[in-house]
Design a protein around this motif. Sequence first.
Motif, PDB file in Angstrom:
ATOM      1  N   LEU A   1      -2.176  11.009   6.267  1.00 13.70           N
ATOM      2  CA  LEU A   1      -3.079  10.714   5.163  1.00 13.70           C
ATOM      3  C   LEU A   1      -4.520  11.059   5.535  1.00 13.70           C
ATOM      4  O   LEU A   1      -5.279  11.562   4.696  1.00 13.70           O
ATOM      5  CB  LEU A   1      -2.952   9.254   4.735  1.00 13.70           C
ATOM      6  CG  LEU A   1      -1.629   8.879   4.069  1.00 13.70           C
ATOM      7  CD1 LEU A   1      -1.581   7.383   3.780  1.00 13.70           C
ATOM      8  CD2 LEU A   1      -1.408   9.677   2.802  1.00 13.70           C
TER       9      LEU A   1
ATOM     10  N   SER B   1       0.824  -1.205   0.000  1.00 13.59           N
ATOM     11  CA  SER B   1       0.000   0.000   0.000  1.00 13.59           C
ATOM     12  C   SER B   1       0.862   1.261   0.000  1.00 13.59           C
ATOM     13  O   SER B   1       2.041   1.230   0.363  1.00 13.59           O
ATOM     14  CB  SER B   1      -0.917   0.001   1.221  1.00 13.59           C
ATOM     15  OG  SER B   1      -0.170   0.264   2.392  1.00 13.59           O
TER      16      SER B   1
ATOM     17  N   VAL C   1       2.144   8.249   9.345  1.00 14.45           N
ATOM     18  CA  VAL C   1       1.663   8.315   7.967  1.00 14.45           C
ATOM     19  C   VAL C   1       0.138   8.184   7.921  1.00 14.45           C
ATOM     20  O   VAL C   1      -0.525   8.916   7.183  1.00 14.45           O
ATOM     21  CB  VAL C   1       2.345   7.236   7.091  1.00 14.45           C
ATOM     22  CG1 VAL C   1       1.677   7.113   5.737  1.00 14.45           C
ATOM     23  CG2 VAL C   1       3.820   7.565   6.927  1.00 14.45           C
ATOM     24  N   GLU C   2      -0.405   7.281   8.711  1.00 14.90           N
ATOM     25  CA  GLU C   2      -1.861   7.118   8.760  1.00 14.90           C
ATOM     26  C   GLU C   2      -2.532   8.426   9.177  1.00 14.90           C
ATOM     27  O   GLU C   2      -3.524   8.845   8.563  1.00 14.90           O
ATOM     28  CB  GLU C   2      -2.208   6.009   9.745  1.00 14.90           C
ATOM     29  CG  GLU C   2      -3.667   5.623   9.754  1.00 14.90           C
ATOM     30  CD  GLU C   2      -3.919   4.437  10.677  1.00 14.90           C
ATOM     31  OE1 GLU C   2      -4.863   4.542  11.483  1.00 14.90           O
ATOM     32  OE2 GLU C   2      -3.179   3.450  10.596  1.00 14.90           O
TER      33      GLU C   2
ATOM     34  N   GLN D   1       0.575   3.574   2.006  1.00 14.50           N
ATOM     35  CA  GLN D   1       0.895   3.848   3.412  1.00 14.50           C
ATOM     36  C   GLN D   1       2.212   3.169   3.807  1.00 14.50           C
ATOM     37  O   GLN D   1       3.054   3.777   4.468  1.00 14.50           O
ATOM     38  CB  GLN D   1      -0.244   3.354   4.289  1.00 14.50           C
ATOM     39  CG  GLN D   1      -0.135   3.775   5.717  1.00 14.50           C
ATOM     40  CD  GLN D   1      -1.378   3.397   6.510  1.00 14.50           C
ATOM     41  OE1 GLN D   1      -2.377   2.978   5.948  1.00 14.50           O
ATOM     42  NE2 GLN D   1      -1.313   3.548   7.805  1.00 14.50           N
TER      43      GLN D   1
ATOM     44  N   ALA E   1       5.586   5.192   4.752  1.00 16.11           N
ATOM     45  CA  ALA E   1       6.183   4.931   6.067  1.00 16.11           C
ATOM     46  C   ALA E   1       7.651   4.539   5.930  1.00 16.11           C
ATOM     47  O   ALA E   1       8.497   4.992   6.716  1.00 16.11           O
ATOM     48  CB  ALA E   1       5.400   3.849   6.798  1.00 16.11           C
TER      49      ALA E   1
ATOM     50  N   MET F   1       4.285   4.151  10.665  1.00 15.55           N
ATOM     51  CA  MET F   1       2.999   3.799  10.074  1.00 15.55           C
ATOM     52  C   MET F   1       1.888   4.658  10.685  1.00 15.55           C
ATOM     53  O   MET F   1       1.012   5.153   9.971  1.00 15.55           O
ATOM     54  CB  MET F   1       2.693   2.320  10.280  1.00 15.55           C
ATOM     55  CG  MET F   1       3.485   1.385   9.399  1.00 15.55           C
ATOM     56  SD  MET F   1       3.044   1.492   7.659  1.00 15.55           S
ATOM     57  CE  MET F   1       1.412   0.763   7.696  1.00 15.55           C
TER      58      MET F   1
END
Length: 54
Positions: free
Chosen positions: A36, A2, A32-33, A4, A8, A29
């Motif tokens: 986003l 992904s 980044v989550e 993501q 990451a 992660m």
Amino acid sequence: MSIQVIVAAMLERELAARGVQSLGHSDCMEIVENLLGRLKELDQELGARNIEQS
């Protein structure tokens, strides 16, 4: 894989290049989550503004 996971990994490399070793993959992660999610909210807000201005 992904976007993501890719972002990451890029974040991990950038942080390591700057000497930041304290954040692990799961931290990156999560960052980044969150980013986003914020970008999605911003995109929706800007889209709503464009509709209002039309």
